[in-house]
Design a protein around this motif. Sequence first.
Motif, PDB file in Angstrom:
ATOM      1  N   TRP A 195       0.888  -1.178   0.002  1.00 49.86           N
ATOM      2  CA  TRP A 195      -0.271  -0.152  -0.085  1.00 49.86           C
ATOM      3  C   TRP A 195       0.997   1.367  -0.029  1.00 49.86           C
ATOM      4  O   TRP A 195       1.885   1.477   0.690  1.00 49.86           O
ATOM      5  CB  TRP A 195      -0.960   0.160   1.381  1.00 49.86           C
ATOM      6  CG  TRP A 195      -1.887  -1.063   1.531  1.00 49.86           C
ATOM      7  CD1 TRP A 195      -1.694  -2.039   2.365  1.00 49.86           C
ATOM      8  CD2 TRP A 195      -2.882  -1.460   0.730  1.00 49.86           C
ATOM      9  NE1 TRP A 195      -2.746  -2.820   2.159  1.00 49.86           N
ATOM     10  CE2 TRP A 195      -3.490  -2.723   1.145  1.00 49.86           C
ATOM     11  CE3 TRP A 195      -3.509  -0.843  -0.342  1.00 49.86           C
ATOM     12  CZ2 TRP A 195      -4.457  -3.249   0.559  1.00 49.86           C
ATOM     13  CZ3 TRP A 195      -4.559  -1.403  -1.047  1.00 49.86           C
ATOM     14  CH2 TRP A 195      -5.107  -2.619  -0.382  1.00 49.86           C
ATOM     15  N   LYS A 196       0.599   2.261  -0.795  1.00 52.95           N
ATOM     16  CA  LYS A 196       1.224   3.706  -0.838  1.00 52.95           C
ATOM     17  C   LYS A 196       0.429   4.413   0.376  1.00 52.95           C
ATOM     18  O   LYS A 196      -0.836   4.498   0.015  1.00 52.95           O
ATOM     19  CB  LYS A 196       1.374   4.015  -2.133  1.00 52.95           C
ATOM     20  CG  LYS A 196       2.329   3.284  -3.050  1.00 52.95           C
ATOM     21  CD  LYS A 196       2.434   4.229  -4.377  1.00 52.95           C
ATOM     22  CE  LYS A 196       3.312   3.250  -5.159  1.00 52.95           C
ATOM     23  NZ  LYS A 196       3.336   3.812  -6.525  1.00 52.95           N
ATOM     24  N   ARG A 197       0.976   5.084   1.054  1.00 52.32           N
ATOM     25  CA  ARG A 197       0.224   6.016   2.004  1.00 52.32           C
ATOM     26  C   ARG A 197       0.351   7.386   1.818  1.00 52.32           C
ATOM     27  O   ARG A 197       1.562   8.013   1.234  1.00 52.32           O
ATOM     28  CB  ARG A 197       0.673   5.524   3.271  1.00 52.32           C
ATOM     29  CG  ARG A 197       0.692   4.119   3.740  1.00 52.32           C
ATOM     30  CD  ARG A 197      -0.864   3.663   4.257  1.00 52.32           C
ATOM     31  NE  ARG A 197      -1.661   4.576   5.222  1.00 52.32           N
ATOM     32  CZ  ARG A 197      -1.710   4.615   6.531  1.00 52.32           C
ATOM     33  NH1 ARG A 197      -1.306   3.484   7.249  1.00 52.32           N
ATOM     34  NH2 ARG A 197      -2.185   5.528   7.081  1.00 52.32           N
ATOM     35  N   THR A 198      -0.556   8.345   2.224  1.00 53.38           N
ATOM     36  CA  THR A 198      -0.458   9.552   2.164  1.00 53.38           C
ATOM     37  C   THR A 198      -0.856  10.274   3.369  1.00 53.38           C
ATOM     38  O   THR A 198      -1.739   9.552   4.407  1.00 53.38           O
ATOM     39  CB  THR A 198      -1.540  10.156   1.068  1.00 53.38           C
ATOM     40  OG1 THR A 198      -2.677   9.866   1.462  1.00 53.38           O
ATOM     41  CG2 THR A 198      -1.149   9.669  -0.245  1.00 53.38           C
ATOM     42  N   PRO A 199      -0.351  11.372   3.630  1.00 55.25           N
ATOM     43  CA  PRO A 199      -0.734  11.946   5.127  1.00 55.25           C
ATOM     44  C   PRO A 199      -2.398  12.304   5.272  1.00 55.25           C
ATOM     45  O   PRO A 199      -2.881  12.440   6.310  1.00 55.25           O
ATOM     46  CB  PRO A 199      -0.102  13.273   5.145  1.00 55.25           C
ATOM     47  CG  PRO A 199       1.023  13.302   4.130  1.00 55.25           C
ATOM     48  CD  PRO A 199       0.708  12.288   3.123  1.00 55.25           C
ATOM     49  N   ILE A 200      -3.230  12.161   4.125  1.00 52.67           N
ATOM     50  CA  ILE A 200      -4.429  12.413   4.141  1.00 52.67           C
ATOM     51  C   ILE A 200      -5.382  11.129   4.382  1.00 52.67           C
ATOM     52  O   ILE A 200      -6.499  11.433   4.115  1.00 52.67           O
ATOM     53  CB  ILE A 200      -5.026  13.709   3.116  1.00 52.67           C
ATOM     54  CG1 ILE A 200      -5.004  12.965   1.937  1.00 52.67           C
ATOM     55  CG2 ILE A 200      -4.321  14.591   3.296  1.00 52.67           C
ATOM     56  CD1 ILE A 200      -5.586  13.546   0.884  1.00 52.67           C
ATOM     57  N   ASP A 201      -4.760  10.014   4.347  1.00 57.58           N
ATOM     58  CA  ASP A 201      -5.344   8.792   4.236  1.00 57.58           C
ATOM     59  C   ASP A 201      -6.358   8.941   5.413  1.00 57.58           C
ATOM     60  O   ASP A 201      -7.617   8.324   5.288  1.00 57.58           O
ATOM     61  CB  ASP A 201      -4.632   7.752   4.480  1.00 57.58           C
ATOM     62  CG  ASP A 201      -3.986   7.347   2.818  1.00 57.58           C
ATOM     63  OD1 ASP A 201      -4.431   7.976   2.170  1.00 57.58           O
ATOM     64  OD2 ASP A 201      -2.897   6.642   3.043  1.00 57.58           O
ATOM     65  N   LEU A 258      -6.702   5.173  -5.958  1.00 61.30           N
ATOM     66  CA  LEU A 258      -6.203   4.295  -7.075  1.00 61.30           C
ATOM     67  C   LEU A 258      -5.288   5.107  -7.639  1.00 61.30           C
ATOM     68  O   LEU A 258      -4.186   4.781  -8.356  1.00 61.30           O
ATOM     69  CB  LEU A 258      -7.441   4.087  -8.023  1.00 61.30           C
ATOM     70  CG  LEU A 258      -8.223   2.928  -7.588  1.00 61.30           C
ATOM     71  CD1 LEU A 258      -9.493   2.780  -8.469  1.00 61.30           C
ATOM     72  CD2 LEU A 258      -7.484   1.536  -7.568  1.00 61.30           C
ATOM     73  N   ALA A 259      -5.329   6.659  -7.513  1.00 60.02           N
ATOM     74  CA  ALA A 259      -4.480   7.490  -8.184  1.00 60.02           C
ATOM     75  C   ALA A 259      -3.258   7.319  -7.336  1.00 60.02           C
ATOM     76  O   ALA A 259      -1.811   7.390  -7.942  1.00 60.02           O
ATOM     77  CB  ALA A 259      -4.936   8.925  -8.312  1.00 60.02           C
ATOM     78  N   VAL A 260      -3.202   7.395  -6.090  1.00 63.34           N
ATOM     79  CA  VAL A 260      -1.902   7.246  -5.172  1.00 63.34           C
ATOM     80  C   VAL A 260      -1.326   6.060  -5.759  1.00 63.34           C
ATOM     81  O   VAL A 260      -0.005   5.881  -5.684  1.00 63.34           O
ATOM     82  CB  VAL A 260      -2.394   7.321  -3.741  1.00 63.34           C
ATOM     83  CG1 VAL A 260      -1.189   7.029  -2.872  1.00 63.34           C
ATOM     84  CG2 VAL A 260      -2.664   8.796  -3.535  1.00 63.34           C
ATOM     85  N   GLN A 261      -2.160   4.953  -5.586  1.00 61.65           N
ATOM     86  CA  GLN A 261      -1.548   3.748  -6.192  1.00 61.65           C
ATOM     87  C   GLN A 261      -0.864   3.555  -7.237  1.00 61.65           C
ATOM     88  O   GLN A 261       0.166   2.903  -7.606  1.00 61.65           O
ATOM     89  CB  GLN A 261      -2.518   2.321  -5.801  1.00 61.65           C
ATOM     90  CG  GLN A 261      -3.289   2.252  -4.641  1.00 61.65           C
ATOM     91  CD  GLN A 261      -2.320   2.449  -3.460  1.00 61.65           C
ATOM     92  OE1 GLN A 261      -1.331   1.686  -3.438  1.00 61.65           O
ATOM     93  NE2 GLN A 261      -2.535   3.275  -2.331  1.00 61.65           N
ATOM     94  N   VAL A 262      -1.232   4.328  -8.294  1.00 63.03           N
ATOM     95  CA  VAL A 262      -0.981   4.267  -9.654  1.00 63.03           C
ATOM     96  C   VAL A 262       0.509   5.111 -10.039  1.00 63.03           C
ATOM     97  O   VAL A 262       1.458   4.608 -10.357  1.00 63.03           O
ATOM     98  CB  VAL A 262      -1.892   4.916 -10.716  1.00 63.03           C
ATOM     99  CG1 VAL A 262      -1.423   5.137 -12.108  1.00 63.03           C
ATOM    100  CG2 VAL A 262      -2.844   3.618 -10.842  1.00 63.03           C
ATOM    101  N   LEU A 263       0.353   6.313  -9.191  1.00 61.03           N
ATOM    102  CA  LEU A 263       1.549   7.115  -9.280  1.00 61.03           C
ATOM    103  C   LEU A 263       2.779   6.657  -8.583  1.00 61.03           C
ATOM    104  O   LEU A 263       2.668   5.980  -7.418  1.00 61.03           O
ATOM    105  CB  LEU A 263       1.184   8.552  -8.794  1.00 61.03           C
ATOM    106  CG  LEU A 263       0.193   9.155  -9.532  1.00 61.03           C
ATOM    107  CD1 LEU A 263      -0.465  10.595  -8.942  1.00 61.03           C
ATOM    108  CD2 LEU A 263       0.399   9.559 -11.086  1.00 61.03           C
TER     109      LEU A 263
END
Length: 120
Positions: A55-61, A107-112
Amino acid sequence: MRWVLRIGAFALPLIFFWTTFDRFVLAKLLAVRLLCIVLAALFLLKVAVSGWPGWKRTPIDLPLLAFIATAALSTVFAVNHNVAFFGTYFRYEGLLTIALYAVLFWLAVQVLRGSDDAAG
């Protein structure tokens, strides 16, 4: 997969239907749903071919999950569940649309691949 996301990001503001009652919003919601389906299928194909990427994580998850949870809670306690889930005419901002935007973001986070890829 990145090109599908880029084409979707470019085409989404330009999409409209001539033959429907609501020419703009319904067309964009349909396009977002199709884009989510295509990106999810490509992501699952990538997982099947190359293995689990993680999983790719971001601060706004977590704030995004909290927002979806509050929208789901308000849908449960709504007076009109149909309006809370789908939204009203010309403003289809119910739980389904909010969750769809969150899925598209995930999905965009996972793709980039990184910030340079997102800027591209």
